[in-house]
Design an enzyme around this catalytic site. Structure first.
Site, mmCIF file in Angstrom:
data_model
loop_
_atom_site.group_PDB
_atom_site.id
_atom_site.type_symbol
_atom_site.label_atom_id
_atom_site.label_comp_id
_atom_site.label_asym_id
_atom_site.label_seq_id
_atom_site.Cartn_x
_atom_site.Cartn_y
_atom_site.Cartn_z
ATOM 1 N N HIS A 1 1.827 2.085 -3.515
ATOM 2 C CA HIS A 1 0.767 2.855 -4.179
ATOM 3 C C HIS A 1 0.820 4.311 -3.707
ATOM 4 O O HIS A 1 0.664 5.244 -4.503
ATOM 5 C CB HIS A 1 -0.606 2.291 -3.816
ATOM 6 C CG HIS A 1 -0.985 1.042 -4.553
ATOM 7 N ND1 HIS A 1 -0.915 0.938 -5.922
ATOM 8 C CD2 HIS A 1 -1.479 -0.145 -4.111
ATOM 9 C CE1 HIS A 1 -1.344 -0.281 -6.292
ATOM 10 N NE2 HIS A 1 -1.682 -0.949 -5.213
ATOM 11 N N GLU B 1 0.836 -1.207 0.000
ATOM 12 C CA GLU B 1 0.000 0.000 0.000
ATOM 13 C C GLU B 1 0.866 1.251 0.000
ATOM 14 O O GLU B 1 0.524 2.265 -0.614
ATOM 15 C CB GLU B 1 -0.970 0.005 1.189
ATOM 16 C CG GLU B 1 -1.962 -1.162 1.218
ATOM 17 C CD GLU B 1 -2.672 -1.397 -0.110
ATOM 18 O OE1 GLU B 1 -2.875 -0.430 -0.876
ATOM 19 O OE2 GLU B 1 -3.012 -2.565 -0.407
HETATM 20 ZN ZN LIG Z 1 -2.403 -2.979 -5.061
#
Ligand SMILES: [Zn+2]
Length: 680
Positions: free
Chosen positions: A471, A468
């Site tokens: 991202h 995460e």
């Molecule tokens: Zn992902």
């Protein structure tokens, strides 16, 4: 009182003013923001000047800014901190939003102006990013039929209506079939092998149904432990067969005709819009670009992974022979994989956790981001938050420039949905000499601290946090002009590159040394433990690869073929598509397609290959880091300049090649997974 959602946010960095927002503010704010957005669109369509990039494309791009911010606040809360009231509002406003989106998509005056700009785009000297923006806007209209004559337009609407209904029905049938079955066990002896936790869950389920004993269902949290641990082979067989027969039983929940209808309609829709097949239509907006590319990618990977998969299958078979099993069946797969894994690795997940105290892992990920991208994370309490557990950070670069606001929300709560995700409260964009920075958030459901112990993460949670955070970096380092092309707004077979890439650092000694220390003794994680994590993560990778490829190839067979009209039998067609990837004997009463919700209910049609595609990309990209040193600043800089900062401003393959110097290939993945010889 003025609605806080509708005035300029007077918070630091204009972050969302959570503490001032009440639930009753949302609906009036949505209404007003839609009105504002409509008026902005009207300024384009009512303009009598010749359409230009500035007076049409750019105005359309920056229209609806208020609506977007309100939507992001509202829908992020609906995922991370929801309640009955918010859910009710969501149901009310969602149709308003889709109606508004449709109004734009079907606005003929607007399309006319966009097309006029598109038609002369070669004369406009556009930058690559402007060209992409114009292209995206034009395609948004034509992919919805804007260039069709009226008869074909209404045909298209008819098809869309039918498809929406069929997908819904498909999902409802799978759900009904999943719910229709339960296995009720009253003899505890039959539960041999099942861990205590799964046993308790089954007992609780029985209680809820006012039954004695234990109940198992076809829902994953019940089904997966059952298939992985239950010693009784005939019970596993029974369970597996019911699971595999969902929506394939010639009853009222049968999906065979629906599958045939969906692929036929998708094909017709694609033809109407001028594409060869549905897959051609979908892949036009993907990094892979064409079905041919997906097929050659899949077949190449298949040819390389198959020998390894067959080897592993033999290994698994001889392991199962100790139990007198001659032929492995589908219902043995999870069970013997787990047993063999345990025998080979003895990896004790619990023994790892003390080395991964949440605070240490967060420090670790920040340190890595600092070493690679020269970012600094400074926790502050001056930023308004939606829940007291949320942590807020000011992110700056080495010059001290403000880069982003970063929110992190780690623990499960009532009102938060399952899983982990990255999202944003505000996009990045540049306008009028201002580079407006993004507000990025990650939301997780990690192990909570207790009264006596801090939050100690499982290794899986550690990789999730890195994922995460990858991202989030894509969002935070965004540096584009247009918000719709910024950060993670990229083709979706490209979006997992930064996230999966970052996971690789979790397996490297040099990185683990920075943060993986025992929370009580401060002793660093033993390297043999790390090696075990690495080895076990590659366990039966050949079989896994074959399985993923088989789903991708099935998806492409349904959607990339030129004549779905002549397919008569779902099971026969599926058997053909699976021919090259089957390891286990086929079960005639089972069918995958009739319950393949990814591609027939959700939006993954012609997209299942993306899972493997993304792995090939991240392994290939990480290989570059390994060649130059995993903390090499130059390599990181190349990645930032060509990928992280660029969002969707250019075609992903171009961006990737600029970073890597060549197209990605699957060797790095196969090497990492131990499927081809490391020295070969
Ligand atoms: Zn992902």
């Amino acid at each position: 009182m003025i609605n806080p959602l509708l005035k300029k946010f007077n918070t630091k960095y204009t972050t969302a003013p959570f503490s001032q927002i009440k639930n009753e503010h949302f609906k009036p704010a949505f209404k007003e923001a839609i009105k504002i957005a409509k008026a902005e669109i009207d300024t384009i369509t009512k303009n009598t000047n010749v359409p230009t990039f500035e007076n049409t494309i750019e105005i359309l791009e920056f229209s609806g800014k208020t609506l977007k911010r309100i939507s992001s606040i509202f829908f992020n809360l609906n995922s991370a901190e929801t309640n009955d009231q918010i859910q009710k509002i969501a149901q009310e406003v969602s149709p308003w939003l889709s109606e508004f989106a449709n109004d734009i998509r079907l606005n003929e005056k607007l399309f006319k102006r966009v097309r006029l700009v598109f038609d002369i785009k070669d004369e406009l000297n556009l930058t690559a990013e402007q060209d992409m923006l114009l292209n995206n806007q034009y395609k948004m209209f034509v992919r919805n039929g804007a260039n069709l004559n009226d008869t074909d337009k209404s045909k298209l609407r008819e098809i869309d209506k039918k498809l929406a209904k069929l997908s819904l029905q498909f999902g409802e049938n799978v759900l009904a079939e999943t719910n229709a079955f339960e296995l009720h066990i009253s003899d505890e002896n039959q539960l041999k092998g099942l861990p205590e936790g799964a046993k308790e869950a089954a007992q609780l389920l029985a209680k809820q149904k006012e039954k004695q004993g234990w109940v198992f269902t076809l829902d994953y949290p019940s089904y997966i432990p059952f298939m992985t641990y239950i010693d009784d082979r005939s019970l596993r067989e029974q369970m597996s067969n019911v699971f595999g027969a969902r929506a394939f039983q010639n009853n009222k929940n049968d999906n065979q005709q629906i599958v045939l209808d969906i692929v036929k309609l998708r094909y017709e829709r694609a033809k109407l819009l001028g594409y060869k097949t549905h897959a051609h239509f979908v892949l036009e907006e993907r990094m892979a670009e064409t079905p041919e590319k997906v097929m050659s990618f899949s077949n190449e990977l298949l040819s390389k992974a198959k020998p390894a998969a067959e080897r592993e299958f033999k290994q698994l078979t001889s392991f199962a022979q100790k139990d007198g099993i001659e032929q492995l069946q589908k219902w043995d797969s999870a069970y013997y994989s787990e047993k063999l894994k345990k025998e080979l690795f003895e990896l004790d997940q619990e023994a790892l956790k003390p080395f991964f105290k949440l605070e240490n892992v967060i420090d670790g990920v920040f340190t890595i981001a600092n070493k690679l991208f020269e970012l600094h994370f400074n926790e502050v309490d001056t930023i308004d938050k939606y829940h007291k557990e949320v942590k807020t950070y000011e992110v700056t670069n080495s010059n001290g420039d403000f880069i982003a606001v970063f929110y992190a929300d780690f623990f499960p709560r009532k009102g938060k949905r399952n899983g982990a995700w990255m999202t944003s409260y505000k996009d990045q964009w540049k306008k009028d000499n201002e580079n407006s920075r993004p507000h990025v958030s990650i939301v997780c459901n990690f192990t909570k601290p207790t009264e006596t112990k801090p939050s100690l993460l499982t290794f899986n949670e550690v990789t999730t946090l890195f994922h995460e955070f990858g991202h989030a970096l894509h969002g935070m380092l965004a540096n584009t002009t247009y918000p719709s092309l910024s950060g993670t707004s990229v083709y979706w077979d490209f979006v997992e590159l930064p996230s999966q890439l970052l996971e690789n650092w979790c397996y490297e000694k040099e990185a683990l040394d920075l943060f993986a220390r025992h929370y009580e003794t401060n002793e660093p994680i033993p390297m043999e433990m790390v090696q075990k994590i690495k080895d076990s993560s590659n366990f039966l990778e050949g079989i896994q690869t074959l399985r993923q490829l088989s789903f991708g190839l099935l998806d492409m067979s349904w959607h990339g073929g030129e004549s779905p009209v002549i397919i008569k039998n779902v099971k026969d067609f599926e058997t053909m598509a699976f021919a090259d990837t089957q390891l286990y004997p086929d079960v005639a009463e089972n069918c995958m397609s009739t319950a393949f919700s990814h591609i027939f209910q959700g939006g993954y049609s012609s997209g299942y290959y993306s899972y493997k595609w993304a792995e090939v990309l991240d392994a290939d990209a990480f290989e570059h880091f390994k060649e130059t040193g995993i903390f090499n600043k130059q390599t990181a800089k190349k990645f930032t300049e060509n990928v992280l900062s660029q969002g969707g401003t250019e075609k992903p393959m171009l961006l990737y090649k600029r970073f890597r110097g060549k197209e990605p290939n699957s060797d790095a993945l196969l090497k990492r997974a131990g499927l081809i010889n490391k020295r070969g």
